[in-house]
Design a protein around this motif. Structure first.
Motif, PDB file in Angstrom:
ATOM      1  N   ALA A 107       0.840  -1.208   0.000  1.00  0.00           N
ATOM      2  CA  ALA A 107       0.000   0.000   0.000  1.00  0.00           C
ATOM      3  C   ALA A 107       0.871   1.251   0.000  1.00  0.00           C
ATOM      4  N   ALA A 108       1.906   1.258   0.827  1.00  0.00           N
ATOM      5  CA  ALA A 108       2.808   2.415   0.865  1.00  0.00           C
ATOM      6  C   ALA A 108       3.540   2.562  -0.468  1.00  0.00           C
ATOM      7  N   ARG A 109       3.957   1.447  -1.047  1.00  0.00           N
ATOM      8  CA  ARG A 109       4.643   1.479  -2.349  1.00  0.00           C
ATOM      9  C   ARG A 109       3.695   1.994  -3.437  1.00  0.00           C
ATOM     10  N   THR A 110       2.432   1.600  -3.354  1.00  0.00           N
ATOM     11  CA  THR A 110       1.433   2.084  -4.311  1.00  0.00           C
ATOM     12  C   THR A 110       1.307   3.599  -4.226  1.00  0.00           C
ATOM     13  N   ARG A 111       1.252   4.108  -3.013  1.00  0.00           N
ATOM     14  CA  ARG A 111       1.134   5.549  -2.825  1.00  0.00           C
ATOM     15  C   ARG A 111       2.366   6.279  -3.378  1.00  0.00           C
ATOM     16  N   ARG A 112       3.566   5.741  -3.090  1.00  0.00           N
ATOM     17  CA  ARG A 112       4.790   6.367  -3.626  1.00  0.00           C
ATOM     18  C   ARG A 112       4.801   6.315  -5.148  1.00  0.00           C
ATOM     19  N   ALA A 113       4.374   5.195  -5.707  1.00  0.00           N
ATOM     20  CA  ALA A 113       4.341   5.045  -7.160  1.00  0.00           C
ATOM     21  C   ALA A 113       3.416   6.085  -7.782  1.00  0.00           C
ATOM     22  N   TYR A 114       2.251   6.247  -7.185  1.00  0.00           N
ATOM     23  CA  TYR A 114       1.306   7.219  -7.737  1.00  0.00           C
ATOM     24  C   TYR A 114       1.848   8.643  -7.643  1.00  0.00           C
ATOM     25  N   ARG A 115       2.482   8.965  -6.528  1.00  0.00           N
ATOM     26  CA  ARG A 115       3.055  10.313  -6.384  1.00  0.00           C
ATOM     27  C   ARG A 115       4.138  10.572  -7.429  1.00  0.00           C
ATOM     28  N   LEU A 116       4.987   9.584  -7.668  1.00  0.00           N
ATOM     29  CA  LEU A 116       6.025   9.740  -8.694  1.00  0.00           C
ATOM     30  C   LEU A 116       5.396   9.952 -10.063  1.00  0.00           C
ATOM     31  N   HIS A 117       4.368   9.174 -10.340  1.00  0.00           N
ATOM     32  CA  HIS A 117       3.666   9.299 -11.618  1.00  0.00           C
ATOM     33  C   HIS A 117       3.005  10.669 -11.757  1.00  0.00           C
ATOM     34  N   ARG A 118       2.311  11.072 -10.713  1.00  0.00           N
ATOM     35  CA  ARG A 118       1.560  12.335 -10.741  1.00  0.00           C
ATOM     36  C   ARG A 118       2.478  13.553 -10.690  1.00  0.00           C
ATOM     37  N   ASP A 119       3.397  13.572  -9.740  1.00  0.00           N
ATOM     38  CA  ASP A 119       4.206  14.767  -9.503  1.00  0.00           C
ATOM     39  C   ASP A 119       5.328  14.955 -10.523  1.00  0.00           C
ATOM     40  N   LEU A 120       5.906  13.848 -10.965  1.00  0.00           N
ATOM     41  CA  LEU A 120       7.037  13.946 -11.899  1.00  0.00           C
ATOM     42  C   LEU A 120       6.670  13.534 -13.317  1.00  0.00           C
ATOM     43  N   ASP A 121       5.411  13.174 -13.508  1.00  0.00           N
ATOM     44  CA  ASP A 121       4.912  12.762 -14.816  1.00  0.00           C
ATOM     45  C   ASP A 121       5.721  11.594 -15.389  1.00  0.00           C
ATOM     46  N   LEU A 122       6.079  10.644 -14.514  1.00  0.00           N
ATOM     47  CA  LEU A 122       6.833   9.472 -14.953  1.00  0.00           C
ATOM     48  C   LEU A 122       5.884   8.423 -15.503  1.00  0.00           C
ATOM     49  N   ASN A 123       6.330   7.725 -16.550  1.00  0.00           N
ATOM     50  CA  ASN A 123       5.561   6.567 -16.996  1.00  0.00           C
ATOM     51  C   ASN A 123       5.852   5.413 -16.043  1.00  0.00           C
ATOM     52  N   LEU A 124       5.178   4.287 -16.221  1.00  0.00           N
ATOM     53  CA  LEU A 124       5.318   3.195 -15.266  1.00  0.00           C
ATOM     54  C   LEU A 124       6.729   2.610 -15.234  1.00  0.00           C
ATOM     55  N   GLU A 125       7.413   2.603 -16.353  1.00  0.00           N
ATOM     56  CA  GLU A 125       8.796   2.130 -16.363  1.00  0.00           C
ATOM     57  C   GLU A 125       9.678   3.067 -15.541  1.00  0.00           C
ATOM     58  N   GLY A 126       9.432   4.357 -15.660  1.00  0.00           N
ATOM     59  CA  GLY A 126      10.170   5.341 -14.858  1.00  0.00           C
ATOM     60  C   GLY A 126       9.849   5.225 -13.385  1.00  0.00           C
ATOM     61  N   VAL A 127       8.589   4.965 -13.069  1.00  0.00           N
ATOM     62  CA  VAL A 127       8.176   4.771 -11.679  1.00  0.00           C
ATOM     63  C   VAL A 127       8.889   3.555 -11.105  1.00  0.00           C
ATOM     64  N   ALA A 128       8.913   2.454 -11.856  1.00  0.00           N
ATOM     65  CA  ALA A 128       9.571   1.226 -11.388  1.00  0.00           C
ATOM     66  C   ALA A 128      11.047   1.477 -11.130  1.00  0.00           C
ATOM     67  N   LEU A 129      11.708   2.172 -12.037  1.00  0.00           N
ATOM     68  CA  LEU A 129      13.130   2.480 -11.880  1.00  0.00           C
ATOM     69  C   LEU A 129      13.362   3.381 -10.669  1.00  0.00           C
ATOM     70  N   ALA A 130      12.556   4.411 -10.533  1.00  0.00           N
ATOM     71  CA  ALA A 130      12.711   5.332  -9.405  1.00  0.00           C
ATOM     72  C   ALA A 130      12.520   4.604  -8.076  1.00  0.00           C
ATOM     73  N   LEU A 131      11.515   3.743  -7.991  1.00  0.00           N
ATOM     74  CA  LEU A 131      11.276   2.999  -6.758  1.00  0.00           C
ATOM     75  C   LEU A 131      12.424   2.040  -6.459  1.00  0.00           C
ATOM     76  N   GLU A 132      12.947   1.395  -7.484  1.00  0.00           N
ATOM     77  CA  GLU A 132      14.088   0.501  -7.293  1.00  0.00           C
ATOM     78  C   GLU A 132      15.289   1.274  -6.759  1.00  0.00           C
ATOM     79  N   LEU A 133      15.558   2.433  -7.327  1.00  0.00           N
ATOM     80  CA  LEU A 133      16.680   3.253  -6.866  1.00  0.00           C
ATOM     81  C   LEU A 133      16.453   3.770  -5.453  1.00  0.00           C
ATOM     82  N   MET A 134      15.218   4.119  -5.129  1.00  0.00           N
ATOM     83  CA  MET A 134      14.902   4.566  -3.773  1.00  0.00           C
ATOM     84  C   MET A 134      15.108   3.424  -2.771  1.00  0.00           C
ATOM     85  N   ASP A 135      14.706   2.215  -3.154  1.00  0.00           N
ATOM     86  CA  ASP A 135      14.909   1.055  -2.279  1.00  0.00           C
ATOM     87  C   ASP A 135      16.396   0.783  -2.072  1.00  0.00           C
ATOM     88  N   ARG A 136      17.167   0.837  -3.143  1.00  0.00           N
ATOM     89  CA  ARG A 136      18.616   0.635  -3.034  1.00  0.00           C
ATOM     90  C   ARG A 136      19.256   1.693  -2.145  1.00  0.00           C
TER      91      ARG A 136
END
Length: 106
Positions: free
Chosen positions: A56-85
């Motif tokens: 649920a928390a990851r979903t919220r972060r994903a949506y914020r990245l998509h909405r605020d930075l206008d990232l597509n889903l591939e960009g969201v996945a990459l950003a979340l992976e980098l944030m986790d690392r």
């Protein structure tokens, strides 16, 4: 329980509908997140998907990245992976700093 608040309850398992309400997103977005491997349901059966608080928390972060930075889903996945690392690396640095501090005190 009102699950539409900003708070994600760690002890709750969310249905798709509850996840959508808690994160203020559409069901189709949840389906897209799952299909891109960004979030993982606890069950493989799409009719009874359940999500824990981590997802649920990851979903919220994903949506914020998509909405605020206008990232597509591939960009969201990459950003979340980098944030986790980054989070994991910061945890390791803190651990090593504490270890060094203990060794210096000996």
């Amino acid at each position: 329980m009102d699950r539409s608040s900003e708070y994600i309850d760690e002890d709750v398992i969310y249905t798709v509908k509850e996840l959508c309400t808690a994160c203020r997103i559409e069901k189709s977005y949840v389906v897209e997140l799952v299909s891109h491997g960004i979030i993982e349901p606890r069950d493989d059966n799409r009719n009874v998907w359940r999500f824990d608080a981590v997802e649920a928390a990851r979903t919220r972060r994903a949506y914020r990245l998509h909405r605020d930075l206008d990232l597509n889903l591939e960009g969201v996945a990459l950003a979340l992976e980098l944030m986790d690392r980054n989070r994991k690396l910061n945890e390791r640095v803190r651990f090593l700093e504490q270890l060094i501090q203990r060794l210096e005190q000996q």
